[in-house]
Write an enzyme that holds these catalytic residues in place. Sequence first.
Site, PDB file in Angstrom:
ATOM      1  N   LYS A 184      51.722   4.116   4.277  1.00 52.17           N
ATOM      2  CA  LYS A 184      50.773   4.819   5.132  1.00 52.17           C
ATOM      3  C   LYS A 184      50.002   3.820   5.973  1.00 52.17           C
ATOM      4  O   LYS A 184      49.760   2.725   5.496  1.00 52.17           O
ATOM      5  CB  LYS A 184      49.813   5.671   4.295  1.00 52.17           C
ATOM      6  CG  LYS A 184      49.143   4.891   3.154  1.00 52.17           C
ATOM      7  CD  LYS A 184      47.671   4.806   3.095  1.00 52.17           C
ATOM      8  CE  LYS A 184      46.895   4.347   4.257  1.00 52.17           C
ATOM      9  NZ  LYS A 184      45.604   3.695   3.849  1.00 52.17           N
ATOM     10  N   ASP A 219      42.092   4.118   8.416  1.00 55.63           N
ATOM     11  CA  ASP A 219      43.093   3.583   7.489  1.00 55.63           C
ATOM     12  C   ASP A 219      42.766   3.997   6.052  1.00 55.63           C
ATOM     13  O   ASP A 219      43.630   4.547   5.365  1.00 55.63           O
ATOM     14  CB  ASP A 219      43.210   2.062   7.634  1.00 55.63           C
ATOM     15  CG  ASP A 219      44.369   1.534   6.804  1.00 55.63           C
ATOM     16  OD1 ASP A 219      45.528   1.705   7.222  1.00 55.63           O
ATOM     17  OD2 ASP A 219      44.119   0.995   5.707  1.00 55.63           O
TER      18      ASP A 219
END
Lengths: 310, 310
Positions: free
Chosen positions: A90, A168
């Site tokens: 991710k 993030d």
Amino acid sequence: MTAIDLAIIGFGKIARDQHRAALDASPVFNLAAVVDPVARPEGLTAYPEIGALLRQSPRVQAVSLCTPPQVRFAVARQALLAGKHVLLEKPPGTTVSEVMTLQRIARDQGRVLFAAWHSQFAPGIPGAKAWLADKRITRITVTWREDVRRWHPGQDWIFAPGGTGVFDPGINAYSILTHILPVALYTTAATLEFPENRDTPIAAQLTMLTEEGAPVDLDFDFRETGPQTWDMQIDTDRGRLDLSQGGATVLIEGRAVASESSLSGEYDRIYARFAQLIQRGTSEVDLAPFRHVADAMMLGRRIQTEAFAW
Amino acid sequence: MTAIDLAIIGFGKIARDQHRAALDASPVFNLAAVVDPVARPEGLTAYPEIGALLRQSPRVQAVSLCTPPQVRFAVARQALLAGKHVLLEKPPGTTVSEVMTLQRIARDQGRVLFAAWHSQFAPGIPGAKAWLADKRITRITVTWREDVRRWHPGQDWIFAPGGTGVFDPGINAYSILTHILPVALYTTAATLEFPENRDTPIAAQLTMLTEEGAPVDLDFDFRETGPQTWDMQIDTDRGRLDLSQGGATVLIEGRAVASESSLSGEYDRIYARFAQLIQRGTSEVDLAPFRHVADAMMLGRRIQTEAFAW
């Protein structure tokens, strides 16, 4: 299932901290090589770029992409076109369109693409999802505050275009919400704080609604030097769920939900899932968390804050 | 097909300039009412808000949403839940997630949702799409430069969060590209110029690639007081296509492509399409243009430019 030779591409912090140990413990995968411009880990075959891996280690059937997101698409595409199954760390790329293009290529090639959202594999998540399935959500509060200097020391890519800054870690919260909630969410307002010398936000305050109109407030901050917080509180028509430590602990009406898995860590479960997807020949790409980031960045009001330095 | 009573919601510039005339000329739709907080056009029943329309004009079967995008989702949802077919002016909302939620509601309600991209209905578009279908793209250059003061006088919503700034015209270019090209595109870099007193960009320079790696350069600018330009040049392995005036004119190897439609304007063709979709009970929502805006806003490098005033 015979062992599957796998290579890690991008042997940085997350690869060293998480992927290597999970692969060493995996009954299915064999860590056969790494690709990295610099890292030469002991006991592993290393290549400087993916072309060398594809030419010299043809038995590798799968790759895990742990590079910064800015270079992920080109490498993932090359791997899929060479017939490899691909796990994407991710976030899965720098744009939603990139990831959708990879989905199409994986389909055309008959290979598996797996966008791994590690927070969806936290211990408390299956119990939270099961309990919420028949509840009506009335309010959600998310607090995701951490110290970027502690968790991403010197990682300039996070503040470069495509690095998404505080999203993030924030995308981990989105990935939990989109996985466990029985309703869709959408963003109605966002305030994004950009350091004057950086291209991505260091903090974001977000207002979302569930489709049924319940308020969802999210507070993402990368400047938290006090207690680190990855918490959410979900109120429903029949009780309250508290998730903390990024999903490691879930309380329902104050009582702890037990983990259902015998595997110990998020990444052990990620690789068990990847093995299952390869066996079934099925891709798994949940785009919703990344789409919520894009939505917030499109809709957000931008505020300039003080310069950031490591 | 019997006449379909339709209401326009948001009777601003685009409704007055385009929708009303197209509906007056339509053999299918009957403009039965408008909803607007202020406008009271002669010869039309006007309501101040959608609740009044739904209560007092129950025969209305379809609505066209011409409000600024910031308030579109709530009204579209209310209309769909009341059993109306919905046409969304471009852009279809303020976030991709909103539009996907509307798609789901339309499906659940058995009603038609139509995201109308007017540039896809420009005269040269069908011929351009047919010619490109079997070509390999080698390079694309897009120049979309117009004067915001001329085309959107005083429309502050365009510079408010969710208004997308120069992407409001730029999305017309995206909508043409995603419609006529035989390959997918994705954004690799973007520079976004934000006036210091506004929340959306006034100019953007974008770099995209086709999936096969051909370069796509886009220049969007809202500050063009000279000749207004809505042009693209598409080079292929077998010749070149030039599109100008937003799709009104298309040249293939220098020769003009004729319009295939007997209907005179973009909005006449939009309403013919809406009627066809209602007859078939099929929604049509091309999300790709809007996704490219979100991608650019997520990935873009931000530059602050001088304050903008009307």
